[in-house]
Design an enzyme around this catalytic site. Structure first.
Site, PDB file in Angstrom:
ATOM      1  N   ASN A 129       0.820  -1.222   0.000  1.00 48.21           N
ATOM      2  CA  ASN A 129       0.000   0.000   0.000  1.00 48.21           C
ATOM      3  C   ASN A 129       0.854   1.273   0.000  1.00 48.21           C
ATOM      4  O   ASN A 129       0.552   2.225  -0.720  1.00 48.21           O
ATOM      5  CB  ASN A 129      -0.931   0.011   1.219  1.00 48.21           C
ATOM      6  CG  ASN A 129      -1.900  -1.153   1.188  1.00 48.21           C
ATOM      7  OD1 ASN A 129      -1.940  -1.907   0.212  1.00 48.21           O
ATOM      8  ND2 ASN A 129      -2.685  -1.317   2.243  1.00 48.21           N
TER       9      ASN A 129
ATOM     10  N   THR B  71     -15.607  36.570 -32.937  1.00 48.19           N
ATOM     11  CA  THR B  71     -16.350  36.238 -31.715  1.00 48.19           C
ATOM     12  C   THR B  71     -17.628  35.587 -32.236  1.00 48.19           C
ATOM     13  O   THR B  71     -18.099  35.932 -33.336  1.00 48.19           O
ATOM     14  CB  THR B  71     -16.710  37.476 -30.860  1.00 48.19           C
ATOM     15  OG1 THR B  71     -17.541  38.335 -31.649  1.00 48.19           O
ATOM     16  CG2 THR B  71     -15.472  38.252 -30.415  1.00 48.19           C
ATOM     17  N   HIS B  72     -18.156  34.625 -31.499  1.00 49.55           N
ATOM     18  CA  HIS B  72     -19.345  33.870 -31.949  1.00 49.55           C
ATOM     19  C   HIS B  72     -19.114  33.219 -33.317  1.00 49.55           C
ATOM     20  O   HIS B  72     -20.055  32.996 -34.073  1.00 49.55           O
ATOM     21  CB  HIS B  72     -20.596  34.752 -32.019  1.00 49.55           C
ATOM     22  CG  HIS B  72     -20.807  35.603 -30.816  1.00 49.55           C
ATOM     23  ND1 HIS B  72     -21.597  35.225 -29.760  1.00 49.55           N
ATOM     24  CD2 HIS B  72     -20.283  36.820 -30.482  1.00 49.55           C
ATOM     25  CE1 HIS B  72     -21.578  36.162 -28.837  1.00 49.55           C
ATOM     26  NE2 HIS B  72     -20.778  37.141 -29.245  1.00 49.55           N
TER      27      HIS B  72
ATOM     28  N   SER C 225      -7.475  10.266 -48.822  1.00 48.77           N
ATOM     29  CA  SER C 225      -8.691   9.455 -48.733  1.00 48.77           C
ATOM     30  C   SER C 225      -8.536   8.244 -49.641  1.00 48.77           C
ATOM     31  O   SER C 225      -7.904   8.326 -50.696  1.00 48.77           O
ATOM     32  CB  SER C 225      -9.884  10.307 -49.184  1.00 48.77           C
ATOM     33  OG  SER C 225     -10.909   9.486 -49.695  1.00 48.77           O
TER      34      SER C 225
ATOM     35  N   LYS D  37      -8.368  14.615 -51.755  1.00 50.66           N
ATOM     36  CA  LYS D  37      -8.425  14.972 -50.335  1.00 50.66           C
ATOM     37  C   LYS D  37      -7.056  15.067 -49.653  1.00 50.66           C
ATOM     38  O   LYS D  37      -6.161  14.278 -49.929  1.00 50.66           O
ATOM     39  CB  LYS D  37      -9.269  13.940 -49.558  1.00 50.66           C
ATOM     40  CG  LYS D  37     -10.737  13.965 -49.875  1.00 50.66           C
ATOM     41  CD  LYS D  37     -11.430  15.273 -49.520  1.00 50.66           C
ATOM     42  CE  LYS D  37     -11.598  15.493 -48.041  1.00 50.66           C
ATOM     43  NZ  LYS D  37     -12.589  14.609 -47.440  1.00 50.66           N
TER      44      LYS D  37
ATOM     45  N   ASN E 171      -6.503  15.420 -45.724  1.00 52.38           N
ATOM     46  CA  ASN E 171      -7.262  15.538 -44.478  1.00 52.38           C
ATOM     47  C   ASN E 171      -6.366  15.819 -43.272  1.00 52.38           C
ATOM     48  O   ASN E 171      -5.301  15.215 -43.136  1.00 52.38           O
ATOM     49  CB  ASN E 171      -8.036  14.235 -44.229  1.00 52.38           C
ATOM     50  CG  ASN E 171      -9.090  13.996 -45.294  1.00 52.38           C
ATOM     51  OD1 ASN E 171      -9.670  14.941 -45.835  1.00 52.38           O
ATOM     52  ND2 ASN E 171      -9.330  12.738 -45.615  1.00 52.38           N
TER      53      ASN E 171
ATOM     54  N   GLU F  27      -7.340  16.271 -36.034  1.00 51.11           N
ATOM     55  CA  GLU F  27      -8.636  15.685 -35.631  1.00 51.11           C
ATOM     56  C   GLU F  27      -8.456  14.673 -34.509  1.00 51.11           C
ATOM     57  O   GLU F  27      -9.243  14.621 -33.562  1.00 51.11           O
ATOM     58  CB  GLU F  27      -9.290  14.993 -36.821  1.00 51.11           C
ATOM     59  CG  GLU F  27      -9.736  15.944 -37.920  1.00 51.11           C
ATOM     60  CD  GLU F  27     -10.155  15.164 -39.163  1.00 51.11           C
ATOM     61  OE1 GLU F  27     -11.257  14.619 -39.178  1.00 51.11           O
ATOM     62  OE2 GLU F  27      -9.348  15.087 -40.119  1.00 51.11           O
TER      63      GLU F  27
ATOM     64  N   TYR G 243      -6.548   2.417   2.421  1.00 47.32           N
ATOM     65  CA  TYR G 243      -6.363   1.766   1.123  1.00 47.32           C
ATOM     66  C   TYR G 243      -7.547   0.843   0.849  1.00 47.32           C
ATOM     67  O   TYR G 243      -8.018   0.119   1.731  1.00 47.32           O
ATOM     68  CB  TYR G 243      -5.062   0.924   1.101  1.00 47.32           C
ATOM     69  CG  TYR G 243      -4.884   0.226  -0.239  1.00 47.32           C
ATOM     70  CD1 TYR G 243      -4.285   0.875  -1.308  1.00 47.32           C
ATOM     71  CD2 TYR G 243      -5.373  -1.070  -0.439  1.00 47.32           C
ATOM     72  CE1 TYR G 243      -4.156   0.255  -2.544  1.00 47.32           C
ATOM     73  CE2 TYR G 243      -5.256  -1.705  -1.677  1.00 47.32           C
ATOM     74  CZ  TYR G 243      -4.644  -1.025  -2.721  1.00 47.32           C
ATOM     75  OH  TYR G 243      -4.531  -1.634  -3.951  1.00 47.32           O
TER      76      TYR G 243
ATOM     77  N   GLN H   6      -6.356   0.456  -7.138  1.00 49.80           N
ATOM     78  CA  GLN H   6      -5.528  -0.118  -8.208  1.00 49.80           C
ATOM     79  C   GLN H   6      -5.981   0.400  -9.578  1.00 49.80           C
ATOM     80  O   GLN H   6      -5.182   0.464 -10.511  1.00 49.80           O
ATOM     81  CB  GLN H   6      -5.637  -1.640  -8.160  1.00 49.80           C
ATOM     82  CG  GLN H   6      -4.892  -2.353  -9.262  1.00 49.80           C
ATOM     83  CD  GLN H   6      -4.836  -3.851  -9.021  1.00 49.80           C
ATOM     84  OE1 GLN H   6      -4.217  -4.303  -8.059  1.00 49.80           O
ATOM     85  NE2 GLN H   6      -5.499  -4.623  -9.866  1.00 49.80           N
TER      86      GLN H   6
ATOM     87  N   LYS I 113      -4.343   3.463 -12.071  1.00 47.75           N
ATOM     88  CA  LYS I 113      -3.158   3.507 -12.946  1.00 47.75           C
ATOM     89  C   LYS I 113      -3.441   3.474 -14.444  1.00 47.75           C
ATOM     90  O   LYS I 113      -2.766   4.166 -15.214  1.00 47.75           O
ATOM     91  CB  LYS I 113      -2.193   2.383 -12.553  1.00 47.75           C
ATOM     92  CG  LYS I 113      -1.373   2.742 -11.301  1.00 47.75           C
ATOM     93  CD  LYS I 113      -0.497   1.646 -10.834  1.00 47.75           C
ATOM     94  CE  LYS I 113      -1.198   0.632  -9.959  1.00 47.75           C
ATOM     95  NZ  LYS I 113      -1.974   1.160  -8.824  1.00 47.75           N
TER      96      LYS I 113
HETATM   97  N1  ARG Z   1      -1.623  -3.603  -7.242  1.00 43.52           N
HETATM   98  C1  ARG Z   1      -2.019  -2.918  -6.072  1.00 43.52           C
HETATM   99  C2  ARG Z   1      -2.436  -1.457  -6.410  1.00 43.52           C
HETATM  100  O1  ARG Z   1      -2.060  -0.997  -7.398  1.00 43.52           O
HETATM  101  C3  ARG Z   1      -0.897  -2.895  -5.098  1.00 43.52           C
HETATM  102  C4  ARG Z   1      -1.336  -2.766  -3.681  1.00 43.52           C
HETATM  103  C5  ARG Z   1      -2.030  -3.997  -3.275  1.00 43.52           C
HETATM  104  N2  ARG Z   1      -2.403  -3.946  -1.904  1.00 43.52           N
HETATM  105  C6  ARG Z   1      -3.206  -4.810  -1.368  1.00 43.52           C
HETATM  106  N3  ARG Z   1      -3.482  -4.636  -0.106  1.00 43.52           N
HETATM  107  N4  ARG Z   1      -3.791  -5.775  -2.046  1.00 43.52           N
HETATM  108  O2  ARG Z   1      -3.139  -0.824  -5.657  1.00 43.52           O
END
Ligand code: ARG
Length: 463
Positions: free
Chosen positions: A115, A160-161, A282, A288, A290, A295, A322, A327, A330
């Site tokens: 954690n 503007t607009h 295209s 074309k 593009n 975009e 925690y 998790q 990420k």
């Molecule tokens: N993979 C977990 C995360 O990204 C790591 C921490 C896991 N902790 C636990 N008490 N299971 O949060």
């Protein structure tokens, strides 16, 4: 015990293995393995702290440090034997260490928890990424400045607009984006203060029993300071929310700019041509060209905003401290970093490929009576109350529309019908260059103001 079970960090209390689908749902190695470098550094710092309090001998510390260094090299070389179905990057590295140095490897997790470890890894990673994003932002700002410097005399209709409003310098328009990206840059520097904090030592949530010197660990890892509450340290992700918000704002700015590139490069407008390297053809329409890169950057801003909203939802009902929900922080974080990085890089290069079409700009500036406000101001300066001047000018425009004439095409005779305050000097008023010169106020579009801004930036950034 099955091999899979023995590779886990927490097998002892369980009779059965985790269900295969639950494994698929919960294992995060595919996502968090990108943190390997930081996880190794954190383990090395932890080993040092453990040596200092006598949990490891000096030779054990040396062995672990060396082993972790070897593992780092294997990761850097994308060794395909590294992964063995591990739950996450932390389990993987601990297993690799244990495979190499035997039981000593099992001491590595003393006094820490995944954690505090995971968020320590993320903070280290993010510090570096903020550095990269800031560098990319500065490169984009330089590309904007260069394009503005190269096109200092071009005039375009300011809108503007999305209606033609008043003439402005193209360089002034470009420098408006410079200001936006420069604020983005400041925001990333600012959030760094709240990222650059070491959570290690917080353990699972309550701290640790080993008296580890948190300041030494923080220093070893290059953090400026240490967290002040172990529960907050493992449960907090608001620094990520803040960062993702800044990324979203940057992407929103890129998206607005991209939108203009799309509009300006359309044959309907034709203000610019984007280089071949940043446009596509295209499969069916041979004519074309593009603006796909612009975009796509515009489109990607949506996904980045989604990542911010997603983290808000992940966090909003979590009790201290925690929770495994965390998790899920990420995937969106990494995606946003990858997206903003490639978008900033491409956008800066794309700007370098742009050429302006001065004929199209000149033709456009003459559409839509962009000098009307000049007439109102001219009358106001001659003592006509502005509200009345505005009314008179409106009538002049209506007359010009009716006569299918530009304001500058009206004769003095035609104009004096509307106000006897109008005389010979009106020809100075219906002049695009002169209209720009009159905007000689700090931040205005007058050529000498824009020149001043360009020069100031050149000195500030040492370009
Ligand atoms: N993979 C977990 C995360 O990204 C790591 C921490 C896991 N902790 C636990 N008490 N299971 O949060």
């Amino acid at each position: 015990m099955s091999t899979q079970k023995s590779a886990k960090l927490w097998g002892g209390r369980f009779k059965k293995s985790l269900d295969a689908d639950a494994v698929r749902l919960s294992y995060s190695y595919d996502v968090d393995s990108r943190l390997y470098r930081y996880d190794i550094r954190v383990n090395q710092a932890q080993a040092k702290a453990l040596w200092e309090v006598g949990i490891l001998t000096e030779s054990e510390f040396d062995q672990l440090t060396e082993c972790l260094e070897d593992i780092l090299v294997r990761f850097e070389n994308s060794d395909s034997d590294l992964f063995a179905g591990d739950e996450d990057i932390h389990s993987c590295i601990e297993r690799l260490v244990t495979q190499k140095v035997g039981d000593l490897g099992k001491k590595l997790h003393t006094g820490k928890s995944r954690n505090d470890q995971v968020i320590c890894d993320v903070r280290l990673y993010l510090k570096e990424e903020i550095g990269h994003i800031s560098t990319l932002l500065r490169a984009l700002m330089h590309a904007i400045w260069t394009l503005a410097s190269q096109n200092q005399t071009l005039i375009m209709p300011g809108l503007t607009h999305f209606q033609t409003a008043q003439p402005v310098l193209v360089a002034h328009h470009l420098l408006a984006y410079f200001e936006q990206f420069s604020r983005d840059h400041d925001r990333f520097s600012d959030v760094l203060k709240r990222v650059d904090i070491c959570p290690l030592g917080s353990g699972a949530l309550a701290g640790n029993n080993y008296g580890l010197d948190r300041n030494v660990v923080a220093k070893l890892l290059g953090f400026s300071t240490v967290s002040q509450n172990s529960m907050d340290a493992v449960g907090d992700r608001d620094f990520l929310l803040e960062f993702l918000s800044h990324v979203s704002i940057t992407m929103m700015h890129l998206s607005r700019f991209a939108e203009e590139m799309v509009i300006w490069s359309s044959p309907l407008i034709g203000f610019i041509e984007i280089g071949d390297e940043f446009t596509t053809g295209s499969s069916i329409m041979p004519q074309k060209k593009n603006p796909d890169i612009a975009e796509l950057i515009r489109g990607k801003s949506g996904r980045v905003l989604g990542n911010l909203v997603s983290l808000h939802h992940i966090l909003k009902a979590l009790p201290m401290t925690y929770n495994r929900d965390l998790q899920e922080d990420k995937e969106g974080l990494f995606d946003s970093i990858d997206t903003v990085s490639i978008s900033l890089k491409c956008f800066a290069k794309m700007l370098g490929s742009i050429t302006f079409n001065s004929q199209a700009l000149t033709a456009a500036v003459k559409k839509g009576y962009t000098l009307a406000t000049e007439l109102a101001d001219y009358l106001a300066k001659k003592g006509v109350p502005f509200r009345q001047a505005h009314e008179i000018t409106g009538q002049v425009v209506l007359y010009a529309v009716d006569q299918k004439k530009q304001l500058e095409e009206l004769t003095l005779g035609e104009l004096t019908v509307f106000s006897d305050a109008i005389d010979q000097d009106i020809n100075q008023i219906f002049n695009y260059e002169k209209s720009l010169e009159r905007k000689d106020v700090l931040g205005g579009t007058a050529p000498n103001q824009v020149r001043y801004q360009l020069q100031k930036l050149k000195e500030q950034y040492k370009w």
